[in-house]
Design an enzyme around this catalytic site. Structure first.
Site, PDB file in Angstrom:
ATOM      1  N   HIS A 103       0.838  -1.195   0.000  1.00 24.93           N
ATOM      2  CA  HIS A 103       0.000   0.000   0.000  1.00 24.93           C
ATOM      3  C   HIS A 103       0.874   1.248   0.000  1.00 24.93           C
ATOM      4  O   HIS A 103       2.044   1.200   0.383  1.00 24.93           O
ATOM      5  CB  HIS A 103      -0.973   0.016   1.185  1.00 24.93           C
ATOM      6  CG  HIS A 103      -0.322  -0.015   2.527  1.00 24.93           C
ATOM      7  ND1 HIS A 103       0.274  -1.140   3.067  1.00 24.93           N
ATOM      8  CD2 HIS A 103      -0.185   0.955   3.466  1.00 24.93           C
ATOM      9  CE1 HIS A 103       0.748  -0.861   4.275  1.00 24.93           C
ATOM     10  NE2 HIS A 103       0.493   0.402   4.538  1.00 24.93           N
ATOM     11  N   HIS A 105       0.957   5.416   1.033  1.00 24.66           N
ATOM     12  CA  HIS A 105       0.383   6.482   1.853  1.00 24.66           C
ATOM     13  C   HIS A 105       0.458   7.796   1.083  1.00 24.66           C
ATOM     14  O   HIS A 105       1.520   8.151   0.572  1.00 24.66           O
ATOM     15  CB  HIS A 105       1.184   6.664   3.146  1.00 24.66           C
ATOM     16  CG  HIS A 105       1.169   5.484   4.045  1.00 24.66           C
ATOM     17  ND1 HIS A 105       0.390   5.437   5.177  1.00 24.66           N
ATOM     18  CD2 HIS A 105       1.847   4.310   3.992  1.00 24.66           C
ATOM     19  CE1 HIS A 105       0.597   4.271   5.783  1.00 24.66           C
ATOM     20  NE2 HIS A 105       1.471   3.578   5.085  1.00 24.66           N
TER      21      HIS A 105
END
Length: 139
Positions: A103, A105
């Site tokens: 992932h 940010h």
């Protein structure tokens, strides 16, 4: 490095087993508000293809994900008007990774406002929902 575990919290979010403040979803990525934000509007972009992090991800997954990261960062900029934006990605626990599904940010930076610590301070769900709506509308 350990193998990918599909029962990680983001795997559960992707399967709809855990609720999230969704901003965007298609067949490639899921974007949601970070519930432990480092700043107002902290967004996570999660590729749906299973990988633990950047180190084991298929290069095609990475090349598909980055235009989404850019598009969503632009939406954060338009919706929340931060002074800058950080894009961060952690690989393994010693580097700060706490959820072992790849992932990215997107962290808005506001002049004179310190960035919070990674993974601390649960945000208010009402504020997260409002931010999610604003960012989604800016897409």
């Amino acid at each position: 490095m350990s193998a990918y575990d599909p029962d990680n919290i983001f795997g559960k979010v992707l399967r709809g087993e855990i609720p999230a403040h969704k901003v965007f979803e298609d067949d490639t990525v899921f974007a949601m508000m970070d519930i432990f934000p480092q700043s107002k509007g902290h967004l996570l972009v999660i590729p749906k293809a299973p990988s633990r992090n950047l180190l084991d991800a298929d290069p095609a997954t990475l090349s598909e994900a980055m235009p989404y990261v850019q598009r969503l960062a632009r939406a954060v900029q338009k919706a929340l008007r931060p002074d800058g934006i950080r894009v961060v990605q952690f690989n393994e626990a010693p580097a700060g990774q706490s959820v072992f599904h790849l992932h990215f940010h997107i962290i808005p930076v506001y002049e004179g406002v310190p960035i919070g610590r990674h993974g601390e301070g649960r945000a208010d769900d009402g504020e997260l929902a409002e931010e999610a709506r604003a960012i989604a509308a800016a897409l």
